[in-house]
Scaffold this motif. Structure first.
Motif, PDB file in Angstrom:
ATOM      1  N   SER A 193      26.662  -3.039  -0.323  1.00 50.89           N
ATOM      2  CA  SER A 193      27.220  -4.000  -1.276  1.00 50.89           C
ATOM      3  C   SER A 193      27.896  -5.112  -0.474  1.00 50.89           C
ATOM      4  N   HIS A 214      21.633   1.446   1.771  1.00 52.39           N
ATOM      5  CA  HIS A 214      22.161   0.746   0.616  1.00 52.39           C
ATOM      6  C   HIS A 214      23.464   0.063   1.028  1.00 52.39           C
ATOM      7  N   ALA A 222      18.371  -2.761   5.085  1.00 53.38           N
ATOM      8  CA  ALA A 222      17.506  -2.200   4.038  1.00 53.38           C
ATOM      9  C   ALA A 222      16.049  -2.191   4.475  1.00 53.38           C
ATOM     10  N   CYS A 248      19.304  -2.697  -1.771  1.00 57.19           N
ATOM     11  CA  CYS A 248      18.700  -1.397  -1.494  1.00 57.19           C
ATOM     12  C   CYS A 248      17.192  -1.561  -1.306  1.00 57.19           C
ATOM     13  N   ASP A 270      24.339  -5.998  -4.611  1.00 57.11           N
ATOM     14  CA  ASP A 270      23.989  -4.640  -4.190  1.00 57.11           C
ATOM     15  C   ASP A 270      22.564  -4.671  -3.659  1.00 57.11           C
TER      16      ASP A 270
END
Length: 369
Positions: A261, A259, A248, A276, A274
């Protein structure tokens, strides 16, 4: 450089005004940096943050491309152990001006791969740098390039940059405060709807956290604060979390937001993070809060419920992992079994739970929890 004293002085005064107004004006930072570099007899003005070998050019003159920055980092240019030019920053005092030719012997310049190959190719044979401020273990600085034809920075170049550094430092600090205020407002919105959100800098250091996230950090079951950084409690989960934070943060150089997870797990619960990049405006630096981590509230691990449906302990663990999104190959590798063995267990799980595909398994496990 050869500018008359009165003309140069008026240009410096005009640029000081532009720099002071930069955080609130419509003039893009890259345009101001380009004018500053040109006035000091060079090109390629950049505002840079560096910390423990991590490099971030958060604003640069438009002729400094992302490809240039990416190759510079790839070649170890941000590592003071590999680049003498970067090493000059460490130990410098705020508002000091220095050039690499003062500290790097000519014999080393001829031998070193960056000076021999990379810097001449991008017409950055020489550099003039001004240190704006130290923050923790990091440094905020302005640097500009000079071609071989322009030669080593002269005394007038140093005087021009030294005269503008205080204004640049003040404007940069104001921009950082505005960035922090915007990030805090965004976090307040997430806090209002009880979302567990953590704002981190590019090294994974926690800048701020919502109340829900603070509770999770305090419980230290899925995530924790360690030496000021966000970490997952399980070793396997933390390796994935740190890789996602690194990806990121690298979008500044690549230009492609990343992005991801990550599955978070403990002996009694599971969750998801998550990750980002924080969107930033055209003038924002993004130096502080640059990464947003949203943490799904932990749920009871469904192992006991799955066992109650007739699965063995091993099958329950595999069903949980499949439902969490891990591939059979990843699960087999984690468990130290062959993919053939894992596929056989997967078929047994599907039969016992009366499902036919991974999406049906995931839906069933979600209903259980």
């Amino acid at each position: 450089m050869n500018q008359s004293g009165g003309f140069l002085s008026s240009r410096i005064d005009a640029l000081k005004t532009s720099i002071r107004e930069a955080p609130l004006s419509e003039t893009p930072w890259p345009d101001i940096l380009a004018e500053l570099a040109e006035m000091a007899g060079g090109w390629g003005g950049q505002l840079i943050a560096c910390d423990r070998g991590r490099f971030r050019a958060f604003h640069a003159e438009r002729r400094i491309s992302r490809e240039m920055i990416g190759e510079f980092v790839e070649r170890g240019g941000s590592d003071p152990n590999r680049n003498p030019r970067a090493a000059n920053v460490y130990g410098a005092t705020p508002l000091s001006v220095f050039s690499d030719d003062e500290a790097v012997p000519e014999v080393l310049r001829r031998r070193h791969v960056l000076y021999r190959e990379f810097f001449p190719r991008i017409e950055a044979d020489y550099a003039l740098t001004g240190l704006l401020a130290n923050y923790g273990s990091g440094h905020l600085l302005f640097t500009m390039n000079r071609t071989r034809l322009q030669g080593s920075p002269d005394d007038e170049s140093r005087r021009v940059l030294a005269a503008l550094l205080p204004e640049l430092k003040t404007a940069a600090e104001l921009q950082l405060r505005l960035d922090s205020k915007a990030a805090a407002l965004a976090l307040g919105t997430l806090d209002a709807v009880e979302v567990a959100a953590v704002l981190c800098d590019q090294l994974g250091r926690i800048v701020n956290a919502s109340a829900a996230a603070a509770r999770l950090l305090g419980e230290a079951e899925l995530v924790k604060r360690a030496n000021g950084r966000l970490q997952a409690c399980a070793h396997e989960s933390d390796a994935d979390l740190q890789a996602a934070i690194g990806a990121a943060s690298s979008w500044i150089n690549s230009g492609q937001p990343q992005h991801a997870s990550v599955l978070l797990r403990s002996a009694t619960s599971i969750g998801r993070a998550d990750i980002c990049p924080v969107p930033r405006g055209s003038r924002a630096f993004g130096l502080g809060a640059s990464i947003l981590v949203l943490i799904a509230q932990p749920r009871e691990a469904p192992l006991a419920l799955l066992k109650a449906l007739g699965l063995t302990l091993a099958e329950s663990e595999i069903a949980r992992d499949l439902a969490s999104g891990l591939s059979p190959e990843e699960i087999a590798l984690n468990r130290g079994v062959s993919i053939t063995t894992l596929r056989a267990q997967q078929r047994s799980i599907y039969g016992k739970l009366d499902v036919h595909r991974a999406s049906e398994l995931s839906a069933k496990v979600r209903r259980l929890t």
